[in-house]
Design an enzyme around this catalytic site. Sequence first.
Site, PDB file in Angstrom:
ATOM      1  N   CYS A   1       0.841  -1.195   0.000  1.00  0.00           N
ATOM      2  CA  CYS A   1       0.000   0.000   0.000  1.00  0.00           C
ATOM      3  C   CYS A   1       0.881   1.251   0.000  1.00  0.00           C
ATOM      4  O   CYS A   1       1.917   1.298   0.659  1.00  0.00           O
ATOM      5  CB  CYS A   1      -0.944   0.100   1.191  1.00  0.00           C
ATOM      6  SG  CYS A   1      -2.105  -1.263   1.307  1.00  0.00           S
TER       7      CYS A   1
ATOM      8  N   ARG B   1       3.668  -0.386  -4.935  1.00  0.00           N
ATOM      9  CA  ARG B   1       3.452  -0.912  -3.583  1.00  0.00           C
ATOM     10  C   ARG B   1       2.140  -1.689  -3.477  1.00  0.00           C
ATOM     11  O   ARG B   1       1.870  -2.327  -2.452  1.00  0.00           O
ATOM     12  CB  ARG B   1       3.440   0.235  -2.568  1.00  0.00           C
ATOM     13  CG  ARG B   1       4.698   1.060  -2.573  1.00  0.00           C
ATOM     14  CD  ARG B   1       4.595   2.179  -1.556  1.00  0.00           C
ATOM     15  NE  ARG B   1       4.643   1.640  -0.218  1.00  0.00           N
ATOM     16  CZ  ARG B   1       5.740   1.513   0.508  1.00  0.00           C
ATOM     17  NH1 ARG B   1       6.891   1.921   0.035  1.00  0.00           N
ATOM     18  NH2 ARG B   1       5.685   1.004   1.710  1.00  0.00           N
TER      19      ARG B   1
ATOM     20  N   TRP C   1      -2.808  -2.823  -1.672  1.00  0.00           N
ATOM     21  CA  TRP C   1      -2.591  -4.258  -1.817  1.00  0.00           C
ATOM     22  C   TRP C   1      -3.473  -4.882  -0.744  1.00  0.00           C
ATOM     23  O   TRP C   1      -3.255  -4.659   0.446  1.00  0.00           O
ATOM     24  CB  TRP C   1      -1.122  -4.616  -1.593  1.00  0.00           C
ATOM     25  CG  TRP C   1      -0.815  -6.050  -1.863  1.00  0.00           C
ATOM     26  CD1 TRP C   1      -0.523  -6.627  -3.077  1.00  0.00           C
ATOM     27  CD2 TRP C   1      -0.756  -7.114  -0.910  1.00  0.00           C
ATOM     28  NE1 TRP C   1      -0.297  -7.966  -2.928  1.00  0.00           N
ATOM     29  CE2 TRP C   1      -0.429  -8.294  -1.614  1.00  0.00           C
ATOM     30  CE3 TRP C   1      -0.951  -7.191   0.469  1.00  0.00           C
ATOM     31  CZ2 TRP C   1      -0.288  -9.534  -0.981  1.00  0.00           C
ATOM     32  CZ3 TRP C   1      -0.811  -8.420   1.093  1.00  0.00           C
ATOM     33  CH2 TRP C   1      -0.477  -9.576   0.377  1.00  0.00           C
TER      34      TRP C   1
ATOM     35  N   ASN D   1      -1.489   2.149   5.596  1.00  0.00           N
ATOM     36  CA  ASN D   1      -0.625   1.067   5.106  1.00  0.00           C
ATOM     37  C   ASN D   1      -0.228   0.249   6.323  1.00  0.00           C
ATOM     38  O   ASN D   1       0.241   0.813   7.313  1.00  0.00           O
ATOM     39  CB  ASN D   1       0.621   1.653   4.426  1.00  0.00           C
ATOM     40  CG  ASN D   1       1.673   0.595   4.141  1.00  0.00           C
ATOM     41  OD1 ASN D   1       1.351  -0.580   3.999  1.00  0.00           O
ATOM     42  ND2 ASN D   1       2.922   1.019   4.053  1.00  0.00           N
ATOM     43  N   GLY D   2      -0.428  -1.084   6.259  1.00  0.00           N
ATOM     44  CA  GLY D   2      -0.068  -1.937   7.387  1.00  0.00           C
ATOM     45  C   GLY D   2      -1.259  -2.781   7.795  1.00  0.00           C
ATOM     46  O   GLY D   2      -2.192  -2.971   7.012  1.00  0.00           O
TER      47      GLY D   2
ATOM     48  N   GLU E   1      16.688 -18.496  -7.982  1.00  0.00           N
ATOM     49  CA  GLU E   1      16.250 -17.169  -8.428  1.00  0.00           C
ATOM     50  C   GLU E   1      15.509 -17.265  -9.767  1.00  0.00           C
ATOM     51  O   GLU E   1      14.487 -16.601  -9.979  1.00  0.00           O
ATOM     52  CB  GLU E   1      17.480 -16.249  -8.514  1.00  0.00           C
ATOM     53  CG  GLU E   1      17.225 -14.851  -8.991  1.00  0.00           C
ATOM     54  CD  GLU E   1      16.238 -14.042  -8.138  1.00  0.00           C
ATOM     55  OE1 GLU E   1      15.853 -14.484  -7.051  1.00  0.00           O
ATOM     56  OE2 GLU E   1      15.837 -12.973  -8.627  1.00  0.00           O
TER      57      GLU E   1
ATOM     58  N   LYS F   1      11.585 -16.105 -10.384  1.00  0.00           N
ATOM     59  CA  LYS F   1      11.225 -15.120 -11.411  1.00  0.00           C
ATOM     60  C   LYS F   1      10.152 -15.691 -12.341  1.00  0.00           C
ATOM     61  O   LYS F   1       9.206 -15.001 -12.703  1.00  0.00           O
ATOM     62  CB  LYS F   1      12.461 -14.734 -12.238  1.00  0.00           C
ATOM     63  CG  LYS F   1      13.423 -13.826 -11.509  1.00  0.00           C
ATOM     64  CD  LYS F   1      12.900 -12.395 -11.443  1.00  0.00           C
ATOM     65  CE  LYS F   1      13.710 -11.525 -10.504  1.00  0.00           C
ATOM     66  NZ  LYS F   1      13.445 -11.721  -9.088  1.00  0.00           N
TER      67      LYS F   1
ATOM     68  N   GLU G   1       6.766 -15.826 -10.417  1.00  0.00           N
ATOM     69  CA  GLU G   1       6.098 -14.566 -10.079  1.00  0.00           C
ATOM     70  C   GLU G   1       5.656 -13.788 -11.307  1.00  0.00           C
ATOM     71  O   GLU G   1       4.673 -13.055 -11.254  1.00  0.00           O
ATOM     72  CB  GLU G   1       6.946 -13.695  -9.148  1.00  0.00           C
ATOM     73  CG  GLU G   1       8.133 -13.005  -9.737  1.00  0.00           C
ATOM     74  CD  GLU G   1       8.845 -12.075  -8.743  1.00  0.00           C
ATOM     75  OE1 GLU G   1       8.186 -11.465  -7.910  1.00  0.00           O
ATOM     76  OE2 GLU G   1      10.085 -11.980  -8.821  1.00  0.00           O
TER      77      GLU G   1
ATOM     78  N   HIS H   1      16.659 -38.367  -5.103  1.00  0.00           N
ATOM     79  CA  HIS H   1      16.082 -38.765  -3.812  1.00  0.00           C
ATOM     80  C   HIS H   1      14.573 -38.552  -3.780  1.00  0.00           C
ATOM     81  O   HIS H   1      13.972 -38.552  -2.715  1.00  0.00           O
ATOM     82  CB  HIS H   1      16.766 -37.997  -2.679  1.00  0.00           C
ATOM     83  CG  HIS H   1      18.228 -38.303  -2.586  1.00  0.00           C
ATOM     84  ND1 HIS H   1      18.706 -39.523  -2.156  1.00  0.00           N
ATOM     85  CD2 HIS H   1      19.321 -37.572  -2.931  1.00  0.00           C
ATOM     86  CE1 HIS H   1      20.028 -39.518  -2.222  1.00  0.00           C
ATOM     87  NE2 HIS H   1      20.419 -38.338  -2.691  1.00  0.00           N
TER      88      HIS H   1
ATOM     89  N   LYS I   1       5.472  -4.753  -4.613  1.00  0.00           N
ATOM     90  CA  LYS I   1       6.921  -4.617  -4.523  1.00  0.00           C
ATOM     91  C   LYS I   1       7.401  -4.694  -3.070  1.00  0.00           C
ATOM     92  O   LYS I   1       8.416  -5.309  -2.776  1.00  0.00           O
ATOM     93  CB  LYS I   1       7.323  -3.280  -5.142  1.00  0.00           C
ATOM     94  CG  LYS I   1       8.796  -2.968  -5.076  1.00  0.00           C
ATOM     95  CD  LYS I   1       9.534  -3.767  -6.093  1.00  0.00           C
ATOM     96  CE  LYS I   1      11.016  -3.530  -6.103  1.00  0.00           C
ATOM     97  NZ  LYS I   1      11.708  -4.645  -6.771  1.00  0.00           N
TER      98      LYS I   1
HETATM   99  C1  AGP Z   1      11.613 -10.443  -6.048  1.00  0.00           C
HETATM  100  O1  AGP Z   1      11.511 -10.574  -7.420  1.00  0.00           O
HETATM  101  C2  AGP Z   1      10.395 -10.562  -5.313  1.00  0.00           C
HETATM  102  N1  AGP Z   1       9.399  -9.676  -5.775  1.00  0.00           N
HETATM  103  C3  AGP Z   1      10.460 -10.733  -3.818  1.00  0.00           C
HETATM  104  O2  AGP Z   1      10.844 -12.051  -3.614  1.00  0.00           O
HETATM  105  C4  AGP Z   1      11.381  -9.820  -2.972  1.00  0.00           C
HETATM  106  O3  AGP Z   1      12.705 -10.096  -3.242  1.00  0.00           O
HETATM  107  C5  AGP Z   1      11.059 -10.044  -1.481  1.00  0.00           C
HETATM  108  O4  AGP Z   1       9.736  -9.659  -1.246  1.00  0.00           O
HETATM  109  C6  AGP Z   1      11.994  -9.320  -0.559  1.00  0.00           C
HETATM  110  O5  AGP Z   1      11.946  -7.945  -0.731  1.00  0.00           O
HETATM  111  P1  AGP Z   1      13.050  -7.007  -0.094  1.00  0.00           P
HETATM  112  O6  AGP Z   1      14.321  -7.295  -0.783  1.00  0.00           O
HETATM  113  O7  AGP Z   1      12.549  -5.615  -0.357  1.00  0.00           O
HETATM  114  O8  AGP Z   1      13.119  -7.319   1.359  1.00  0.00           O
END
Ligand code: AGP
Length: 616
Positions: free
Chosen positions: A2, A27, A80, A106-107, A489, A493, A496, A512, A611
């Site tokens: 948010c 956000r 959000w 926000n929160g 990673e 990607k 998401e 395994h 984000k």
């Molecule tokens: C990354 O592509 C993601 N959107 C997510 O995993 C992100 O890295 C995670 O939420 C941590 O965020 P930060 O680095 O701001 O703590």
Amino acid sequence: MCGIIGVTGASEPLRIILEGLEMLEYRGYDSAGFALVRIDGSGLWRERAAVRAQSLPELHKVATPPPGAALGAGIGHTRWATHGAPTEPNAHPHLDCGDRVAVVHNGIIENHRELASELEERGHSRSSETDTEVIAHLVEEQLADGASLDEAVRFLLGRLRGDFALALVEAKDPDTIIGTRRTSPLIAGRSDGVGLLASDISAVLGTTRELYAIEDDQVVVVRPGSITAYDRDGTEVALRPLEVSWEVQAARADGFDDFMSKEIHEQPRALADTLLGRFRSDGAIDFEELSLGPHELRRIDRVVLLGCGTSYHAGLVGRSALEAWAKLPASAEIASEFRYREPVIDDRTLVIATSQSGETVDTFHALREAKRRGAMTLVVTNVVDSLMAREADGVLYTRAGPEVGVASTKCHVAQIALLQLFALDLASLRGTLADADVSRLSGEIAHLPEAVSAAVGRFAEYELVAERLAGVNDVYFLGRGTGLPIALEGALKLKELAYVRAEAYPAGEMKHGPISLIVPGTVAVVVATRGPLYEKIHANVAEVRARGASVLAVCDEEDSTTPDLVDDVLRIPSVPEVLTPVVGVVPLQALAYAAARARGNDVDRPRNLAKVVTVE
Ligand code: AGP
């Protein structure tokens, strides 16, 4: 999650709010809304829109001020969703029963159920399912008892549990916005008769660079051109100015189709800026901003690296460097799990939290818990003066510039390089690596921006390989040793952005259990780094291909063996194996980007994500 903005004293408050919301959209984009006070005293003008990832364009459509309405102070919000579906009734701002007060938040208000039932018993009626709305009604009661808006907000601090940043306006006062925060971020700003509040600096950089931090449980009264802060007892406190190094342009897409491609292409510069000034002429590493001195760092006998998502993956790379170079026992931990364990740490443990935003609540609370248990704490973050930067004993900044795309790219490579450089510095301090090795490795890290630039230059080539993922719904990402964090990673990607089930696994572990899932046509992306496990990963490639998988391999351009063993390759520039994670993630970013675009997905606003994750 948010984003909040508030403005007063501006000739075009609506424009400033809408532009601020554009900058805050990363956000959260489930819904958006604003409320402005009409100067003629006829009340609040509120508009809201809730169309997933399109809320701001929809809000623009209804943002035509009522005829003849002169507008004063206003607040805006991009959401959000946590409590209540992403619908218009749940969109912020929320109002009290008499439409006298508007609030954006926000929160999470953890005790909102208890407060809501109290309020219901006292005759309030609710018009949303959110946790936020209780705030408007609690303030309404205080105003009815004769309190001013800032006094009412101070009263709230004693009633609310959880993390929050709030901005409020009152229908009868077109000049004042009140703000407060606990854990969730909020800053204040002013310029030429204008006063501002915002979740982050990018939202207000178009209006001012004179910005101030707001501390936990402070209440700020923002009026045209003035900001006054009070502590919980109502005593005025001094404002702490914020240093702003970012330019407003840095947070715009600048001719790229989206922020993600812009940020992928900015990686060489982001890395170069992160490394700038870190090397002294005598070859030593220089962490000028680090307040932890050599004496403290020499006491460390263990390191724990905390992070979430992509930042956790950077922590995994940091762990290997700390073990290999500084000879320190090290572990990388998912922050949301770590906090609720009984971690055995003490004052000789260094806890490093890695976080692009410096705000992720899971990482923040884990860091705080580590501190409570006596650990020495260090934060690697991209956001100056962020929550975690303020909390930790020391901070190292990645200087990647604002990262807006939800998928972290340029900050990730900067995090890895910085963690590796820090490990090298510790190795030098502890005498666990010879000076010559420290200088050689430093020199190699210093050359990473060129290697990343060469990898980014192959973007179109990587996008072509991504065509192999058309119609594919399950992908395995396999790696070993240095390659495993890269595989993790890559899978994150793809999940998401492309919404493809992607599982990353240590390649040696497939036999395994998970290998039973490999059937003809399964796609596996294998990261083949040329280190001690090179031949072993080839054996793992053979195992999955023998069961019908088609294999795409990430391998360096001097690797002459891997291409013959797989179906297609994503070539990366050759760098020393230990530094591969910085370069090796680039083709996987491209793979996810292209797969997402091919499926018609919005890469900057992926489904269900935001984000900055400020809820647990
Ligand atoms: C990354 O592509 C993601 N959107 C997510 O995993 C992100 O890295 C995670 O939420 C941590 O965020 P930060 O680095 O701001 O703590």
